[in-house]
Design a protein around this motif. Sequence first.
Motif, PDB file in Angstrom:
ATOM      1  N   LYS A 102      68.830 -60.849  -2.556  1.00 51.66           N
ATOM      2  CA  LYS A 102      67.891 -61.116  -1.469  1.00 51.66           C
ATOM      3  C   LYS A 102      67.451 -59.833  -0.777  1.00 51.66           C
ATOM      4  CE  LYS A 102      69.432 -65.819  -0.375  1.00 51.66           C
ATOM      5  NZ  LYS A 102      69.950 -66.717   0.693  1.00 51.66           N
ATOM      6  N   ARG A 106      63.681 -58.574  -0.650  1.00 52.32           N
ATOM      7  CA  ARG A 106      63.007 -58.452   0.650  1.00 52.32           C
ATOM      8  C   ARG A 106      62.467 -57.036   0.837  1.00 52.32           C
ATOM      9  NH1 ARG A 106      64.461 -57.517   6.264  1.00 52.32           N
ATOM     10  NH2 ARG A 106      63.003 -58.673   7.588  1.00 52.32           N
ATOM     11  N   ASN A 125      56.069 -65.585   3.247  1.00 54.40           N
ATOM     12  CA  ASN A 125      57.181 -66.221   2.560  1.00 54.40           C
ATOM     13  C   ASN A 125      57.463 -67.611   3.126  1.00 54.40           C
ATOM     14  OD1 ASN A 125      59.413 -66.032   0.659  1.00 54.40           O
ATOM     15  ND2 ASN A 125      60.692 -66.106   2.490  1.00 54.40           N
ATOM     16  N   GLU A 200      64.352 -59.132  12.442  1.00 57.66           N
ATOM     17  CA  GLU A 200      63.280 -59.174  11.455  1.00 57.66           C
ATOM     18  C   GLU A 200      61.956 -58.765  12.085  1.00 57.66           C
ATOM     19  OE1 GLU A 200      63.223 -63.082   9.868  1.00 57.66           O
ATOM     20  OE2 GLU A 200      65.109 -62.859   8.764  1.00 57.66           O
TER      21      GLU A 200
END
Length: 366
Positions: A102, A106, A125, A200
């Motif tokens: 992942k 990413r 996404n 994020e």
Amino acid sequence: MPDTAAAVVEHPAEADVGQSPGSEFAPLLRVVREQGLLERRLGWYTLTILVNALFLAAIVSGVVLLGDTWWTTLLAPPLAVFSARTAFIGHDAGHAQITAGKKAGRSIGLIHGNLLLGMSYGWWNDKHNRHHANPNHIDKDPDVVADVLVFTGEQAEERVGLRRWLTRNQAWLFFPLTLLEGVALKVSGFRDLRRQAPRERVVEALLLVAHVVAYATLLFTSMSPGKALVFAALHQALFGLHLGMAFAPNHKGMEMPDPDGERWGHLRRQVLTSRNVRGAALTDWFLGGLNYQIEHHLFPSMPRPHLRRAQPLVRAHCRELGIPYAETGLVDSYRQALRHMYEVGEPLRTEQPREDGARSGVLRGE
């Protein structure tokens, strides 16, 4: 990117089984796995990413070297083409096609989405995985929510004012509107930052701002403001058009599940709502493998170069089960998609004007 779509493929929800539709997909999945078509193609993607990066670097170097001349604007179209290639790489990273990890996926997505394109990887996404889980579902697929375009007669009935005019003419306006798609995707990404978790949000925001600063610096230090604006407009418009041409044939005009009807299993949900586009290597390259939309929706984590190899297996399996498998040429795919949008807007073009401003009897079904 979360592996939601991949999880849907490899573990269809038992709630969707019903009349054993899960068993319809299981034999196909078994064959695909046995042939190694779900295994990663790290070498292929490494070469693809390197070649794309070299072309982007060459175009940027050309902008700097040519400088303040109108000849520099001739580099906007190839930049649009390789910007689309960059978007396809980010798309594949989000589906875990490139790497199973992942974090690595990413990172690839953030570089190709946020940094190189100014498009939020997290926003795309989230939206795209919801689309994959329920394609063409009017209540669950964000791609068929009534917005600038509408896709059902019920959506068309609710349109008023400018949006009503857009719906009447949406088939004619579709490709002109895609010229704005490149900018619209960037704006949507910035707006989505509020939804993201703080950590994020910081990473995505920094990369998005870095893109805007680098893009503006490149153009405005290489050219006069007027030429820079023309270059940017041409680049973004053609980039949006390219993406629109890649996405338009995939689902428009295909089956739309009845929210209140029988629930389809994974195989039927993905096959009946998707359309493939015939073509050779050039079509695969231009559309980023999305011309194998049926195979891609059935197996989102399948590496792009394996989609062509999976197609005969999927087509034969659908034929055995009597499930329609939609495939057409590129031009005809656009014709079918535009015809659907034209038919959705038809009642608004044929309604009779009323003095009280109410909807016509045509729309009320009188």
